[in-house]
Design an enzyme around this catalytic site. Structure first.
Site, PDB file in Angstrom:
ATOM      1  N   GLU A 111       0.838  -1.203   0.000  1.00  0.00           N
ATOM      2  CA  GLU A 111       0.000   0.000   0.000  1.00  0.00           C
ATOM      3  C   GLU A 111       0.869   1.247   0.000  1.00  0.00           C
ATOM      4  O   GLU A 111       2.008   1.207   0.474  1.00  0.00           O
ATOM      5  CB  GLU A 111      -0.879   0.004   1.263  1.00  0.00           C
ATOM      6  N   LYS A 113       2.017   4.703   1.455  1.00  0.00           N
ATOM      7  CA  LYS A 113       1.968   5.340   2.769  1.00  0.00           C
ATOM      8  C   LYS A 113       1.646   6.814   2.540  1.00  0.00           C
ATOM      9  O   LYS A 113       2.452   7.570   1.998  1.00  0.00           O
ATOM     10  CB  LYS A 113       3.306   5.185   3.490  1.00  0.00           C
ATOM     11  N   ASP A 115       0.950  10.636   3.204  1.00  0.00           N
ATOM     12  CA  ASP A 115       1.538  11.609   4.124  1.00  0.00           C
ATOM     13  C   ASP A 115       0.468  12.588   4.599  1.00  0.00           C
ATOM     14  O   ASP A 115       0.277  13.658   4.032  1.00  0.00           O
ATOM     15  CB  ASP A 115       2.672  12.351   3.400  1.00  0.00           C
ATOM     16  N   TYR A 222      -7.216   2.451   5.516  1.00  0.00           N
ATOM     17  CA  TYR A 222      -6.221   1.402   5.273  1.00  0.00           C
ATOM     18  C   TYR A 222      -6.237   0.247   6.280  1.00  0.00           C
ATOM     19  O   TYR A 222      -5.443  -0.665   6.186  1.00  0.00           O
ATOM     20  CB  TYR A 222      -4.813   1.998   5.209  1.00  0.00           C
ATOM     21  N   LYS A 311      10.444   3.586   3.817  1.00  0.00           N
ATOM     22  CA  LYS A 311      10.372   5.052   3.763  1.00  0.00           C
ATOM     23  C   LYS A 311      10.997   5.575   2.482  1.00  0.00           C
ATOM     24  O   LYS A 311      12.080   5.142   2.090  1.00  0.00           O
ATOM     25  CB  LYS A 311      11.145   5.652   4.947  1.00  0.00           C
ATOM     26  N   CYS A 405      20.265  49.510  -2.983  1.00  0.00           N
ATOM     27  CA  CYS A 405      19.250  48.786  -3.742  1.00  0.00           C
ATOM     28  C   CYS A 405      19.574  48.864  -5.236  1.00  0.00           C
ATOM     29  O   CYS A 405      19.767  49.954  -5.770  1.00  0.00           O
ATOM     30  CB  CYS A 405      17.886  49.409  -3.459  1.00  0.00           C
ATOM     31  N   CYS A 408      16.834  51.158  -7.088  1.00  0.00           N
ATOM     32  CA  CYS A 408      16.648  52.600  -6.910  1.00  0.00           C
ATOM     33  C   CYS A 408      17.901  53.295  -6.398  1.00  0.00           C
ATOM     34  O   CYS A 408      17.935  54.523  -6.324  1.00  0.00           O
ATOM     35  CB  CYS A 408      15.481  52.878  -5.964  1.00  0.00           C
ATOM     36  N   CYS A 423      14.755  48.115   1.872  1.00  0.00           N
ATOM     37  CA  CYS A 423      15.172  49.184   0.970  1.00  0.00           C
ATOM     38  C   CYS A 423      14.601  50.480   1.535  1.00  0.00           C
ATOM     39  O   CYS A 423      13.427  50.530   1.906  1.00  0.00           O
ATOM     40  CB  CYS A 423      14.620  48.907  -0.427  1.00  0.00           C
ATOM     41  N   CYS A 429      11.462  53.505  -5.093  1.00  0.00           N
ATOM     42  CA  CYS A 429      12.070  52.268  -5.595  1.00  0.00           C
ATOM     43  C   CYS A 429      11.112  51.613  -6.593  1.00  0.00           C
ATOM     44  O   CYS A 429       9.991  51.234  -6.232  1.00  0.00           O
ATOM     45  CB  CYS A 429      12.338  51.301  -4.438  1.00  0.00           C
TER      46      CYS A 429
HETATM   47  S1  IVH Z   1      -1.074   0.709   8.656  1.00  0.00           S
HETATM   48  C1  IVH Z   1      -1.096  -1.470  12.527  1.00  0.00           C
HETATM   49  N1  IVH Z   1      -1.281   1.665   6.217  1.00  0.00           N
HETATM   50  O1  IVH Z   1       1.625   5.735   8.742  1.00  0.00           O
HETATM   51  C2  IVH Z   1      -0.995  -0.781  11.212  1.00  0.00           C
HETATM   52  N2  IVH Z   1      -0.527   3.138   7.920  1.00  0.00           N
HETATM   53  O2  IVH Z   1       3.569   4.935  11.480  1.00  0.00           O
HETATM   54  C3  IVH Z   1      -0.789   0.659  11.359  1.00  0.00           C
HETATM   55  N3  IVH Z   1      -0.114   5.461   7.168  1.00  0.00           N
HETATM   56  O3  IVH Z   1       0.232   6.491  11.795  1.00  0.00           O
HETATM   57  C4  IVH Z   1      -0.795   1.504  10.187  1.00  0.00           C
HETATM   58  N4  IVH Z   1      -0.648   5.133   5.054  1.00  0.00           N
HETATM   59  O4  IVH Z   1      -1.161   7.143   9.850  1.00  0.00           O
HETATM   60  C5  IVH Z   1      -0.937   1.937   7.490  1.00  0.00           C
HETATM   61  N5  IVH Z   1      -1.546   2.376   4.021  1.00  0.00           N
HETATM   62  C6  IVH Z   1      -1.221   2.646   5.286  1.00  0.00           C
HETATM   63  C7  IVH Z   1      -0.802   3.940   5.697  1.00  0.00           C
HETATM   64  C8  IVH Z   1      -0.456   4.146   7.037  1.00  0.00           C
HETATM   65  C9  IVH Z   1      -0.250   6.023   5.956  1.00  0.00           C
HETATM   66  C10 IVH Z   1       0.364   6.170   8.374  1.00  0.00           C
HETATM   67  C11 IVH Z   1      -0.503   5.933   9.580  1.00  0.00           C
HETATM   68  C12 IVH Z   1       0.416   5.619  10.731  1.00  0.00           C
HETATM   69  C13 IVH Z   1       1.774   5.788  10.134  1.00  0.00           C
HETATM   70  C14 IVH Z   1       2.663   4.610  10.520  1.00  0.00           C
END
Ligand code: IVH
Length: 675
Positions: A111, A113, A115, A222, A311, A405, A408, A423, A429
């Site tokens: 999946e 992640k 932000d 998720y 990450k 400046c 000017c 300035c 200016c």
């Molecule tokens: S699963 C037990 N899936 O990432 C499972 N987390 O430190 C826990 N996050 O605070 C999370 N996308 O807010 C999961 N597809 C995803 C995610 C996701 C973003 C965030 C979530 C969590 C942090 C993990």
């Protein structure tokens, strides 16, 4: 068909269209058709307040709730995820699992992640009853009223919903919405927001749900949390499919795969397409798909062993810093910025990036001729991180703010205790003047359509304007004489200039470009003083006495109005016919019988609609809250009052019927509540 039946039908129909649009991203009617249905719903609700269903789409945005942000204990802890930073670390995670299972895991869910910020949503018998932030994982904050405004969060689930169900997801601000919000900030002369994640988090923590609603947040779900009732499954993927059937928004980019090689391929693909999406991702989440296998390895104190986050680093590139230039803004502030060899980073081509001030240039020690690292991830505004010193050619010189400046020729000074140089040329200016005039005419200020950057620049170069008041002296004949101008375009601009004379005071104040006075402070000043004359005569003390205005702002306002050049500008604007005051509010004001009184209104009243009852309270200086709490002075209960009645009883909050409510409005709390 009765109105009641039609109302039910409309609710269903609109719910379906809403789901198709916001959850599935596959609408089957156009916006116009949707608007017509929505309007019909609103009309029916206005005509028949007794029909109104609390889960109606019109009820997404409610009043600020009294229990907003109060602590919420999660039924099951909200864990976070362990991180891996490389394929090696990912392989080590996989090897640990393989040895625990005595073989490969049977499959993975891959999946994105997202932000944003984590949210927990609770549904009871299919109705959304709570939205909460993660907090420390055990206790979060109640953000129900704000979460309800997010259109991809269903208020009602589809199909057979369980008795109690809690799901987890990520609230985020789409990048397109973030950019639109910043364009609006710029128009209003306000600071831009730094990145979508912080803005999303700030939006969810607003006191007023209307502000949250205006941000157009979205959600991806998720994970399933607590569940009471409902089927049983063998994999996470099946759970997600079930949640999707219930109407929750599951990311279609999720993939279920069998082998570790496929996991790696998913990560490579997701990384390559990182910037193709309308939301920011900071990694890829890999979960063991089988629920039995998840149970087998369990959790550490803070995270599941069966999942990890790969990450993604904030994206960085290197490029050549050609030159450091400066820019003089509308307030005279001097800002150095980097001019670079164009570089594609984080999904856009970057050539310029602000360096903020001289101190920042020295702290980073970037010099013209350096190879620099440019970053643009999470933070949408590109940033020069620093030089690659190993690549620095000999003899590059440190950058210093020029003494004069370049536009000017007047001295640039660093005011005592400030980071930003200024300035001293005032509106002599040309750079400052151009920015100032452009700002004055911009959509966030006097909103003169057709007077954009290019036109301002041309009028300045031709010597036709030297300050904002000159704009009002322009004639169509003068414009027609210019290259490329026709009668229509000239007449349009003159008409737009003419129309701007009647802009509300707030816009004029914004346009004046007083230091520290943006859209919000301008509104405060306009509603307090109502005229330029009154502001001109106000002292620092008068201004700091206003709620929300500090001494720095007040000092800046008084200094601006004290400057003879500014005073003469105001006189010239007034002489040109620009409105210098807002009209006084009309009619006798209603006696303020409800100052300091907070009520909650529930059930159906005979003589009032919900909105008119609320308006009657607000008009008299009272407040209307969305739910009953210890701070509620009275619950106004009409026919068919629901759970609020029991809550009021349990808290000892007085309950008033419609007759008592009428007395409360007319005579205040002492008449019905005792003192
Ligand atoms: S699963 C037990 N899936 O990432 C499972 N987390 O430190 C826990 N996050 O605070 C999370 N996308 O807010 C999961 N597809 C995803 C995610 C996701 C973003 C965030 C979530 C969590 C942090 C993990």
């Amino acid at each position: 068909m009765t109105d009641r039946d039609r109302y039910r039908e409309l609710l269903e129909e609109l719910r379906e269209h809403n789901y198709r649009y916001h959850v599935l991203n596959a609408p089957i009617i156009d916006d116009n058709e949707y608007d017509l249905l929505y309007r019909e719903l609103v009309d029916l609700e206005t005509e028949h307040p007794e029909l109104v269903d609390e889960t109606s789409l019109t009820r997404r945005v409610g009043d600020p709730a009294d229990d907003a942000f109060s602590p919420v204990r999660h039924r099951l802890p909200m864990f976070s995820l362990d991180n891996v930073m490389s394929f090696d670390e990912l392989a080590a995670w996989h090897d640990r699992l393989a040895s625990a299972y005595g073989g490969e895991p049977s499959g993975y869910s891959c999946e994105l992640k997202i932000d944003g910020l984590a949210v927990s949503l609770t549904y009871e018998n299919g109705q959304l009853t709570r939205g909460a932030t993660r907090g420390d994982g055990t206790v979060g904050e109640d953000v129900t009223a704000n979460v309800r405004t997010i259109k991809s969060v269903p208020l009602t689930l589809r199909g057979d919903a369980p008795a109690v169900m809690e799901v987890r997801g990520e609230i985020y601000l789409p990048v397109s919405e973030f950019n639109a919000l910043n364009a609006q900030q710029a128009e209003r002369g306000e600071q831009p927001y730094v990145n979508p994640r912080n803005t999303a988090a700030g939006s969810v923590r607003q006191k007023n749900p209307e502000v949250t609603a205006s941000r157009n947040l979205a959600v991806w779900i998720y994970q399933l949390g607590y569940l009471d009732g409902g089927p049983s499954w063998s994999t996470h993927t099946e759970q997600m499919a079930w949640l999707s059937d219930l109407g929750l928004r599951i990311n279609p980019a999720n993939r279920t795969v069998k082998t570790f090689d496929e996991v790696v391929a998913y990560i490579e693909d997701a990384t390559a397409h990182r910037h193709d999406r309308d939301y920011e991702t900071d990694g890829i989440v890999i979960k063991v798909d089988s629920l039995a296998e998840q149970v087998e390895v369990g959790f550490t104190a803070r995270s599941p062993r069966w999942a990890t986050a790969y990450k993604l680093p904030p994206e960085e590139k290197t490029t050549l810093l050609r030159e450091i230039r400066i820019n003089v803004g509308r307030t005279g502030a001097v800002t150095p910025y980097a001019v670079m060899e164009p570089v594609f980073v984080g999904g856009v081509t970057v050539t310029n990036a602000t360096l903020h001030n001289e101190g920042e240039v020295h702290r980073k020690d970037v010099r013209a001729g350096d190879t620099v690292i440019v970053r643009r991830a999470g933070d949408v505004i590109p940033e020069v991180v620093g030089p690659v010193t190993e690549l620095r050619p000999k003899g590059l010189r440190k950058w210093h703010m020029p003494a004069r400046c370049p536009f000017c020729g007047n001295p640039i000074v660093l005011p005592e205790g400030q980071a930003k140089a200024k300035c001293t040329g005032g509106y002599e200016c040309p750079s400052r003047l151009r920015e100032y005039l452009f700002h004055f005419a911009s959509r966030g200020a006097m909103d003169i359509e057709g007077l954009g950057y290019m036109t301002v620049d041309m009028l300045l170069n031709k010597g036709m304007i030297r300050d904002p008041a000159d704009i009002y002296l322009l004639t169509a004949d003068q414009l027609v004489a210019l290259d490329g101008w026709k009668e229509t375009s000239a007449n349009n601009l003159i008409a737009a200039i003419e129309a701007s004379k009647h802009q509300p005071l707030q816009r004029l104040i914004v346009g004046l470009g007083i230091d520290h006075v943006g859209w919000t402070i301008a509104r405060t000043l306009a509603s307090h003083f109502r005229s330029i004359e009154a502001i001109r005569n106000a002292s620092v003390d008068d201004i700091t006495a206003i709620d929300g205005v500090g001494p720095e702002i007040a000092g800046s306002v008084v200094a601006w109005f004290g400057d003879p050049d500014n005073r003469s500008l105001l006189d010239r604007l007034e002489a040109a016919g620009v409105s210098m005051a807002d009209p006084q509010p009309e009619g006798p004001t209603v006696p303020q019988t409800l100052q300091g009184v907070t009520v909650v209104i529930t059930g159906t009243l005979e003589g009032f609609t919900r909105d008119s009852a609320k308006a009657a309270v607000l008009e008299r200086g009272g407040k209307v809250a969305g739910s009953v709490s210890g701070r509620t002075d009275a619950l106004i209960a009409g026919e068919n009052a629901g759970s609020k009645l029991a809550k009021a009883d349990s808290l000892g909050v007085p309950v008033l019927d419609e007759a008592a409510f009428t007395i409360l409005l007319a005579s205040g709390p002492a008449a019905v509540l005792g003192s």
